[in-house]
Design a protein around this motif. Sequence first.
Motif, short mmCIF file in Angstrom:
data_model
loop_
_atom_site.label_atom_id
_atom_site.label_comp_id
_atom_site.label_asym_id
_atom_site.label_seq_id
_atom_site.Cartn_x
_atom_site.Cartn_y
_atom_site.Cartn_z
N VAL A 1 0.04 -1.62 -5.14
CA VAL A 1 -0.92 -2.48 -4.43
C VAL A 1 -2.31 -2.40 -5.04
N PRO A 2 -2.91 -1.20 -5.24
CA PRO A 2 -4.24 -1.18 -5.87
C PRO A 2 -4.24 -1.73 -7.29
N ALA A 3 -3.19 -1.45 -8.07
CA ALA A 3 -3.15 -1.97 -9.44
C ALA A 3 -3.10 -3.50 -9.44
N THR A 4 -2.42 -4.10 -8.49
CA THR A 4 -2.35 -5.56 -8.41
C THR A 4 -3.68 -6.14 -7.93
N VAL A 5 -4.24 -5.57 -6.88
CA VAL A 5 -5.50 -6.10 -6.33
C VAL A 5 -6.64 -5.98 -7.34
N LEU A 6 -6.74 -4.84 -8.02
CA LEU A 6 -7.83 -4.65 -8.98
C LEU A 6 -7.69 -5.59 -10.17
N VAL A 7 -6.48 -5.75 -10.68
CA VAL A 7 -6.28 -6.63 -11.83
C VAL A 7 -6.60 -8.07 -11.46
N VAL A 8 -6.13 -8.55 -10.32
CA VAL A 8 -6.38 -9.93 -9.91
C VAL A 8 -7.86 -10.15 -9.64
N GLY A 9 -8.50 -9.21 -8.93
CA GLY A 9 -9.92 -9.38 -8.62
C GLY A 9 -10.80 -9.36 -9.85
N ILE A 10 -10.62 -8.37 -10.72
CA ILE A 10 -11.45 -8.28 -11.93
C ILE A 10 -11.17 -9.46 -12.86
N VAL B 1 -4.08 -0.96 -14.66
CA VAL B 1 -5.18 -1.92 -14.60
C VAL B 1 -5.69 -2.23 -16.00
N ALA B 2 -5.86 -1.20 -16.81
CA ALA B 2 -6.39 -1.40 -18.16
C ALA B 2 -5.46 -2.26 -19.01
N TYR B 3 -4.18 -2.04 -18.91
CA TYR B 3 -3.24 -2.80 -19.74
C TYR B 3 -2.79 -4.10 -19.10
N VAL C 1 4.31 -3.48 -12.20
CA VAL C 1 3.92 -2.13 -11.80
C VAL C 1 5.01 -1.50 -10.92
N TRP C 2 5.57 -2.26 -10.00
CA TRP C 2 6.59 -1.72 -9.10
C TRP C 2 7.81 -1.23 -9.87
N ASN C 3 8.22 -1.96 -10.89
CA ASN C 3 9.43 -1.61 -11.64
C ASN C 3 9.15 -0.71 -12.84
N ASP C 4 7.90 -0.32 -13.05
CA ASP C 4 7.58 0.49 -14.21
C ASP C 4 8.12 1.91 -14.06
N MET C 5 8.60 2.43 -15.17
CA MET C 5 9.02 3.83 -15.19
C MET C 5 8.39 4.60 -16.34
N LEU C 6 8.11 3.92 -17.46
CA LEU C 6 7.58 4.62 -18.63
C LEU C 6 6.22 5.25 -18.35
N VAL C 7 5.28 4.46 -17.84
CA VAL C 7 3.94 4.97 -17.58
C VAL C 7 3.97 6.06 -16.52
N ALA D 1 11.18 9.62 0.21
CA ALA D 1 10.20 8.96 1.09
C ALA D 1 8.80 9.04 0.48
N ALA D 2 8.44 10.21 -0.06
CA ALA D 2 7.13 10.34 -0.69
C ALA D 2 7.02 9.47 -1.94
N ALA D 3 8.12 9.38 -2.70
CA ALA D 3 8.11 8.54 -3.90
C ALA D 3 7.94 7.07 -3.54
N PHE D 4 8.57 6.62 -2.44
CA PHE D 4 8.40 5.24 -2.00
C PHE D 4 6.94 4.98 -1.62
N GLY D 5 6.33 5.91 -0.91
CA GLY D 5 4.92 5.77 -0.57
C GLY D 5 4.03 5.77 -1.80
N ASN D 6 4.35 6.60 -2.79
CA ASN D 6 3.58 6.61 -4.03
C ASN D 6 3.69 5.28 -4.77
N THR D 7 4.88 4.68 -4.72
CA THR D 7 5.06 3.38 -5.37
C THR D 7 4.15 2.33 -4.75
N VAL D 8 4.05 2.35 -3.44
CA VAL D 8 3.15 1.41 -2.75
C VAL D 8 1.69 1.71 -3.12
N LEU D 9 1.32 2.98 -3.14
CA LEU D 9 -0.06 3.36 -3.45
C LEU D 9 -0.43 3.05 -4.89
N ILE D 10 0.54 2.94 -5.76
CA ILE D 10 0.28 2.58 -7.15
C ILE D 10 0.28 1.07 -7.34
#
Length: 312
Positions: free
Chosen positions: A116-125, A184-186, A244-250, A105-114
Amino acid sequence: MSGQGTIERRRPGRAAAARPASGRAASPPGARHGSRLSRLLGSSAVQALLVLVALVWITPLAGLLLSSLRSERDNAAGGWWTALADPSQLSLDNYGALLEDSGIAAAFGNTVLISVPATVLVVGIAALAGYAFAWLDFPGRDGIFLVVVGLLVVPVQVGLLPVAKLFGAVGLFGTIAGVVLFHVAYGLPFAVFLLRNYFAEIPREMLEAARMDGGSEWRIFFRLVLPLGRPAIASLAIFQFLWVWNDMLVALLFADSGSQPLTVALQSQIRQFGSNIGVLAPGAFLSLVVPLVVFFAFQRHFVQGVMAGSVK
């Protein structure tokens, strides 16, 4: 006079010969190609092929869903297709046990927290940078854009060790913020490149008319450029979210046990329990269903963004 009259009488004939037999203006080549593509996709053979491809892709998804609804004993006794003849095997017990697991459950929440912000920041910038590179004049614009394009060929593995040392020095290693910043950087080079090329296709006369009406650059960006670039922005948002959602390496390298996303949590279950289908199947389907919902929610904008510029 007779020669002039002959020329005048011949002109209508040449003009009539230049027009199609139907009397309508000739269609542009892009429109003719688009109509041929529409007729091809509308043929019965192509539709049957598309249905077959869809079934091939849906079959593993259906198998994963049925496996996630079966008990460990039923999965060990036979394949997932046996549940079609015996629906009593299906229950939500696996999902209940999975959601009660505080780690998953915590991992699912972490996935959302990673994600959503990574998508919003990349699209906005990227939207702001794309508009600046396309329509604003500033010193070094072309050189900076060439650097951004050059960053597209840099593999993510090159920056893992230097960024890990940097995050360790500033206290971001093993945190959700560190994983988000890395994504975001990559993700920015491709995003800026995509949106800059899309925004550059906006007619210059439209922007000049908005400036003559007294519109500031911010007003033009929010009121004109963003609505016109919605298909490309939606496509970029879908791609970035899925990456980002499917990433595992980073996440495997930069997240600790308290900030790991669902992909890393499921991978740790494989190491600990081996072939624990009762945990892996519902976890994998839960990880899969969110990107599917996002894709189908924005599929209209996604198709428009992919097809943008294909037919002039």
